[in-house]
Design a protein around this motif. Structure first.
Motif, PDB file in Angstrom:
ATOM      1  N   LYS A 157       0.694   4.273   6.328  1.00 39.26           N
ATOM      2  CA  LYS A 157       0.046   4.101   5.030  1.00 39.26           C
ATOM      3  C   LYS A 157      -1.020   5.191   4.862  1.00 39.26           C
ATOM      4  O   LYS A 157      -1.780   5.458   5.795  1.00 39.26           O
ATOM      5  N   PHE A 158      -1.056   5.829   3.692  1.00 35.91           N
ATOM      6  CA  PHE A 158      -2.013   6.917   3.500  1.00 35.91           C
ATOM      7  C   PHE A 158      -2.419   7.041   2.038  1.00 35.91           C
ATOM      8  O   PHE A 158      -1.826   6.436   1.146  1.00 35.91           O
ATOM      9  N   ILE A 159      -3.450   7.836   1.806  1.00 32.18           N
ATOM     10  CA  ILE A 159      -3.957   8.110   0.458  1.00 32.18           C
ATOM     11  C   ILE A 159      -3.607   9.547   0.089  1.00 32.18           C
ATOM     12  O   ILE A 159      -4.073  10.479   0.738  1.00 32.18           O
ATOM     13  N   PRO A 160      -2.800   9.761  -0.938  1.00 35.15           N
ATOM     14  CA  PRO A 160      -2.419  11.129  -1.330  1.00 35.15           C
ATOM     15  C   PRO A 160      -3.602  11.878  -1.950  1.00 35.15           C
ATOM     16  O   PRO A 160      -4.421  11.271  -2.648  1.00 35.15           O
ATOM     17  N   PRO A 161      -3.703  13.182  -1.712  1.00 40.43           N
ATOM     18  CA  PRO A 161      -4.755  13.979  -2.356  1.00 40.43           C
ATOM     19  C   PRO A 161      -4.710  13.896  -3.887  1.00 40.43           C
ATOM     20  O   PRO A 161      -5.750  13.980  -4.536  1.00 40.43           O
ATOM     21  N   VAL A 169      -4.026   4.895   7.251  1.00 37.59           N
ATOM     22  CA  VAL A 169      -5.028   3.959   6.744  1.00 37.59           C
ATOM     23  C   VAL A 169      -4.732   2.553   7.261  1.00 37.59           C
ATOM     24  O   VAL A 169      -3.592   2.094   7.222  1.00 37.59           O
ATOM     25  N   ASN A 170      -5.759   1.895   7.747  1.00 36.35           N
ATOM     26  CA  ASN A 170      -5.620   0.505   8.186  1.00 36.35           C
ATOM     27  C   ASN A 170      -5.647  -0.411   6.969  1.00 36.35           C
ATOM     28  O   ASN A 170      -6.491  -0.262   6.088  1.00 36.35           O
ATOM     29  N   THR A 171      -4.708  -1.358   6.932  1.00 40.61           N
ATOM     30  CA  THR A 171      -4.606  -2.245   5.775  1.00 40.61           C
ATOM     31  C   THR A 171      -4.576  -3.712   6.204  1.00 40.61           C
ATOM     32  O   THR A 171      -4.366  -4.030   7.374  1.00 40.61           O
ATOM     33  N   GLN A 172      -4.770  -4.558   5.218  1.00 41.77           N
ATOM     34  CA  GLN A 172      -4.664  -5.996   5.429  1.00 41.77           C
ATOM     35  C   GLN A 172      -4.202  -6.621   4.122  1.00 41.77           C
ATOM     36  O   GLN A 172      -4.235  -5.978   3.070  1.00 41.77           O
ATOM     37  N   PHE A 224       0.842  -1.186   0.000  1.00 42.39           N
ATOM     38  CA  PHE A 224       0.000   0.000   0.000  1.00 42.39           C
ATOM     39  C   PHE A 224       0.884   1.246   0.000  1.00 42.39           C
ATOM     40  O   PHE A 224       2.036   1.211   0.414  1.00 42.39           O
ATOM     41  N   TYR A 225       0.331   2.362  -0.452  1.00 40.33           N
ATOM     42  CA  TYR A 225       1.112   3.593  -0.578  1.00 40.33           C
ATOM     43  C   TYR A 225       1.607   4.096   0.775  1.00 40.33           C
ATOM     44  O   TYR A 225       0.881   4.116   1.750  1.00 40.33           O
TER      45      TYR A 225
END
Length: 231
Positions: free
Chosen positions: A38-42, A153-156, A29-30
């Motif tokens: 872990k995060f989501i870019p704008p 961000v929570n990931t799996q 994940f990013y």
């Protein structure tokens, strides 16, 4: 300024992969400088909205109109490019308004190939189309802004994602790091045109036409968009 508050609710997990080079059969994940965050870019959200808006305004969007022409003439494009010296081997699949302007102004062989195949389309988009007016390009400033926090961000992991070549070779599939966290952000719009484009883009997302992240062909990234206009 018009503010649109948006919540994207995942119906299926989504994957936003980092540019991490690894020899392992997995896609992470990013993340930025800290692999644990872990995060989501704008920019990812802006790209999602722009793609959705292109479908909403299909016949009036530079990218979708040029893509339709170029893909239907792909053999001709590749054949003509082979005649150009120092041309990139891979043909471009679409152009935005700024790129079309450069085509009109350029005299190099590659530009002439594209300009000839696109024909009157290069003149049709001599002024920025509705998508470029709202989302901007290298020549004009966007009329929208994404405001979101860099929330962790929570990931799996999703194991053994199979592709046709995996099955054929009987090899192990990919391990994909995914998330089902909701994504909340605000879109700041300068005017009504911008607001209308963003809302139409969100409707395309709700229709399942545009999805988030990678492996969309495997069903990942389907979202439900909830939004509220705050003037």
């Amino acid at each position: 300024m018009i503010r649109i508050h948006v919540k994207l609710v995942p119906l299926t997990p989504y994957n936003i992969s980092a540019s991490l080079k690894t020899g392992e059969r997995k896609v992470m994940f990013y993340f930025g400088s800290d692999p644990s965050f872990k995060f989501i870019p704008p920019t990812t959200i802006k790209g999602l909205l722009r793609t959705a808006a292109c479908y909403a305004y299909f016949e009036g969007a530079c990218e979708t109109v040029t893509a339709k022409i170029l893909l239907s003439n792909l053999d001709k494009v590749e054949s003509e490019l082979e005649k150009c010296k120092n041309s990139e081997k891979k043909a471009k699949s679409s152009f935005n308004c700024a790129e079309l302007q450069r085509l009109r102004e350029s005299e190099d062989c590659e530009s002439k190939v594209y300009a000839n195949i696109l024909g009157d389309v290069t003149e049709k988009f001599s002024k920025p189309c509705i998508i470029c007016r709202v989302f901007g390009n290298e020549n004009i400033r966007a009329k929208m802004r994404i405001v979101m926090s860099h929330k962790k961000v929570n990931t799996q992991f999703m194991s053994d994602l199979k592709f046709s070549y995996d099955i054929k070779k009987k090899s192990k599939g990919l391990n994909i790091e995914v998330s089902k966290d909701e994504i909340e952000f605000d879109v700041l719009c300068e005017d009504e045109e911008c607001k209308n484009v963003i809302i139409e883009a969100l409707r395309q997302i709700n229709d399942g036409i545009v999805r988030l992240g990678r492996f969309k062909s495997r069903g990942l990234g389907t979202l439900r968009a909830e939004y509220k206009v705050i003037t």
